[in-house]
Write an enzyme that holds these catalytic residues in place. Structure first.
Site, PDB file in Angstrom:
ATOM      1  N   ASP A 295      33.015  50.843  34.206  1.00 35.82           N
ATOM      2  CA  ASP A 295      31.890  51.076  35.404  1.00 35.82           C
ATOM      3  C   ASP A 295      30.513  50.576  34.509  1.00 35.82           C
ATOM      4  O   ASP A 295      29.373  50.868  34.981  1.00 35.82           O
ATOM      5  CB  ASP A 295      31.766  52.931  35.022  1.00 35.82           C
ATOM      6  CG  ASP A 295      32.806  53.155  36.183  1.00 35.82           C
ATOM      7  OD1 ASP A 295      32.855  52.638  37.160  1.00 35.82           O
ATOM      8  OD2 ASP A 295      33.253  54.478  35.873  1.00 35.82           O
TER       9      ASP A 295
ATOM     10  N   ARG B  84      30.733  56.757  39.712  1.00 35.79           N
ATOM     11  CA  ARG B  84      30.335  58.056  39.607  1.00 35.79           C
ATOM     12  C   ARG B  84      29.183  58.320  39.499  1.00 35.79           C
ATOM     13  O   ARG B  84      28.647  58.650  39.306  1.00 35.79           O
ATOM     14  CB  ARG B  84      31.534  59.367  39.387  1.00 35.79           C
ATOM     15  CG  ARG B  84      32.256  59.830  39.811  1.00 35.79           C
ATOM     16  CD  ARG B  84      33.326  60.190  39.295  1.00 35.79           C
ATOM     17  NE  ARG B  84      34.144  60.759  39.962  1.00 35.79           N
ATOM     18  CZ  ARG B  84      35.230  61.578  39.818  1.00 35.79           C
ATOM     19  NH1 ARG B  84      35.542  61.661  38.934  1.00 35.79           N
ATOM     20  NH2 ARG B  84      36.690  60.049  40.802  1.00 35.79           N
TER      21      ARG B  84
END
Lengths: 341, 341, 341, 341
Positions: free
Chosen positions: C127, C171
């Site tokens: 990420d 996320r």
């Protein structure tokens, strides 16, 4: 001679390669003219056409999709469908059609041919389930993409010791699942042709964990459990309150978790399987299909489709393939059972 | 039953996939035992073997090369070759061999089988020129790598408006050149089966520049110009003062520059064509070859090799394929002439 | 000196490259010994270790996943966690730890270090949202996979003139969405850092169709619509009757269809983004992180983590990064708004 | 305002991405007009231009090469070069230039800017050796291609237990060799910045064979042996009888064979390193360079080039970078010596 070309159904890597070779050979060798019908049978109904000459097909060999656009329109389900198609052909001076499509598109072609439309078919589908040909182009590309995805999922499955369920395309046939599953070293492969036993799948999963490896289960989207096994734990309601079934991959991951007490995840490969540049195999096959389709038109072999038989391109009556789907033979499936579990 | 497995000749993507499926099916389904002979026939001569069980073949499906090693050793060219091979088999209790190799390796296998060695062959070569089978594994991977390279070279050729000559593998046959050339949209494809006319190639090159595109010429390493055209402008001397010919690609680029007055460059793809992970197609084919080879041993079908015929795996007498190479059919080559120039 | 190595959190391409370079340099240059703790902090709690020498790390550079296994276990959430970790280290004679992980794993490391455990951190996450480093390894691989998928989806979107919504990982941060969206030529990019306006997205979509191209919308899984826009048309009930929200991608495709009257489809890339062989960039970065982590241990620089700053590897106090996530800067996001619509 | 854009020097993946983002932002945000100068400085000399609007840059983001064409022409080496460039700009109403190129192209730009031509530079080179920027676009793509090739060569090297020498691009700097060598797990990496000791290389090769693995040696094309070691065993004569040295890769393979008595082969990657679709990293970097270059023009920051510094795009005076090449730092090279042998 003036030939109309159309591409119908879901898009498929290699469509542009067919269009290019049709036009290159037709123009250069036979002096034919071409016109493209836009968006499959929809263009034939509506009379929307585009010019199709050598300049138009330059550089499209490696490009996925179709420069002609596509649709799932069936002209025979429209009022006056036949007449409207004939009007379009007449208005554009089109003598014959080359129709590139799968089951549905070629089904309409078969019927139109019976009613007098001169046409030659070229089978396409990433699912590989058109009867009469050893392979369709697009399939090899889809299998390659799915296999690469399975390769990737192995490492993440091992790192977390969880099952990964990979849902691949194939509503009516398990060709992609079987080929990609074998190429990717899957521990279970589920295909529509053979309802599966959830208990057996869970036994395979547990067996794999026992030797300290993480299982990969490849499921065609059309795979179904044996009668009675689809317990609707995961039911969900659509906006009208109807039960909506999630995909088989998600269902299966839930079952595996519930029945084995081990973690499971799902990946649905989806549309990436049908996009992008075609594999070398598919470019080769699509190019040859195009060359032979033009020859078929020149020879007046209307009502046939080109097909692969071994390493040869042959002509097959469209009538012979109508309404039949080529499914995975049980004996072929059984060949691989040694790899399950 | 105890089976020896060996891989001979140049390495080839898919060798490990064959070894894995042979062992998986043999052990799990028939209870066979296996032993690996190291480095092709060399291990059979020297008695160097390695254990080969299910643990040994885990994870090797996607890996290029061969865990058994390879060599170009021909046991029949060694004194006492037959006896030494037989001694190795006896010393290790080996009842039969599975021999995975190309023309040379299978040629030796054929002869040894005549002299009593029980064996089954599996054809492999990236060149696709083993007679008796539609395709060999390794070929699709090589074609894919070459096609991707050609895709890349198009953009650099266009940017500089120069010809790029791509030399691909294929000493005796033009399969890789033809498939990759067609898939890559080449403007000329030169194969050993058909001596080429340098003037014709230069005419194609000039024609391509005329429409403002840069030409790609794909040449098999074994391609040769027509008699009389190999003028040795580019001769060079080796350490003994002998004339040493550079590769056909380099020669051709010089000719194109000299004859057309336009820039040309060469890329020799070389060993990258034979390394790395096998394509999905090759993993599928290699896996099926392995499964059927074990069945052939179980059935006592010695002296045969497994082969692809359409979508079926069949058995072919080794004798039938001996000394024959499968070359590109002239009519297949001519199918594509519309794309040249 | 004896060093324990562990990998925690979601797996990530490049973990094995770190492990390899740590061991290679530690053993060869400094004569250190190593031991692997299995499955992240879980192994530290349970005392499950594995030998880690040069033979163990051979050939793992290009392999995804982690040979040490991983878990999301937080030792500080277990009773006696600290003591149990210390016991494991003592029992195995471990002097210091190298902890490879993301936010959570390094958070635990920071706390354990405060309480006396000697350790050095190595940031990892696909990420890219660990504070203190320009990039984490794994990110470039994930972006590459997502970009390739978007490339493929363009052709299928164009062929059917439909919107394709691509849901990528992220996320809490939109790094993958932003990089892959820009690299893939997306027409809208939605990130958690900036709640999006569904009407704006639909305006972009319509604008794209107006110029006869099909829109690609890239959405991080954590992207959310502006307050009030999440109308639960697509609500579904879980087995307890609770409303269960499908992913943002699916929701968005439904909204686009409903609000614009044009077709839309979703692809959720999922786990394929985190598996498989690391990109060259990630192998380079992971290898350098490993080399510098060993140096930090040798230097007694405990409580730091290695980090990328420009082209340099530096040491950053773990404390500085604790509890912070590196999000996409608004000005960077705005740089690209010219490409939307 | 009207801006001319040109691309000079060897082609490089990402050039089209720069052109696209320059035009998209310039037109949409600032209302600028654009014109393309064909084939680098050659077009500026000859006055050959092409229209450059939003339609012209559609779909070019993922395409390698440059739609503007390129050349190695230096306008200052032509009589009246400055005046002719100025005439072209005047004739087309061009107010400023965006010059995308490497050392040579930007060198000419620096000089022209001194003499009054308003321009902004964008650094490009697959070699990564432009001073003043952390990275240039094209480099990551080249490293990725070279790394994939090395991955493939490992398996063929192991199967035959031979050394493989991989010659990669880099005449003046070893960036590609170093990055790809480290990412590919090479056993020796030879760069122009550090003359190598053939005996040392052979010692590494022998060491690798000792542990039963096959060595991979990565050599930049500009790598040279230490003084006195280039013994011309492999001399060859060109058509004028002059000694012609084959490439360093071929020379090295011969030396290794001669000095160690083990087999060695060479692969010269060549032009494939610079062609084809750019990596996600390069598309990102090239796109940002383009956006910032337009901003620099708007701000009147002539005589600067855009550059990457960490994760920021900054402006650097062209004068600062003139005549300097960014080479591999000795301490960076030494970081990796643990992997050699």
């Amino acid at each position: 001679m003036k030939i109309g070309v159309l591409t119908g159904g879901g898009d498929c890597p290699g469509l542009n390669a067919v269009i290019r070779s049709v036009v290159r050979k037709g123009v250069q060798e036979y002096g034919f003219e071409f016109v493209g019908l836009r968006d499959g049978w929809l263009g034939a109904l509506r009379g929307t056409v585009m010019p199709l000459d050598i300049a138009a097909v330059r550089g499209i060999l490696p490009r996925g999709g179709t420069i002609l656009g596509s649709s799932r329109t069936n002209p025979l389900k429209h009022e006056d469908g036949l007449r409207r198609v004939q009007d379009t052909l007449a208005a554009n001076g089109v003598d014959a059609l080359i129709v590139i499509g799968g089951e549905d598109t070629l089904g309409a072609a078969t019927e139109l041919n019976r009613q007098g439309v001169r046409l030659v078919g070229v089978p396409k589908t990433i699912d590989n389930d058109v009867a009469g040909t050893d392979y369709t182009f697009g399939f090899d590309t889809a299998v390659g993409i799915a296999t690469e995805a399975i390769d990737r999922l192995h490492t993440t499955a091992e790192s977390h010791m969880r099952t990964l369920v990979v849902e691949v395309m194939g509503r009516h046939s398990g060709w992609i699942a079987l080929h990609a599953g074998i190429a990717g070293g899957a521990n279970a492969i589920l295909v529509p042709e053979r309802p599966f036993d959830v208990d057996q799948v869970c036994a395979w999963v547990k067996n794999r964990f026992k030797i300290h490896y993480a299982p990969i289960v490849v499921a065609a989207e059309g795979a179904v459990p044996k009668e009675g096994q689809m317990i609707l734990k995961d039911r969900s309601l659509d906006e009208y309150g109807h039960v909506r079934l999630s995909g088989i991959g998600e269902w299966l991951a839930q079952e595996i978790e519930g029945r084995t007490g081990t973690e499971a995840r799902t990946t649905v490969l989806g549309h990436v399987q049908r996009g992008g540049t075609p594999s070398a195999f598919d470019r080769w096959l699509a190019t040859r299909f195009g060359l032979h389709a033009v020859d078929a038109v020149r020879d007046g072999a209307f009502g046939t489709m080109v097909a692969l038989r071994g390493t040869d391109i042959v002509r097959v009556p469209l009538d012979d393939t109508r309404g039949r789907i080529k499914v995975v033979d049980p004996s072929l499936y059984d060949e691989f059972e040694v790899f399950f579990g």
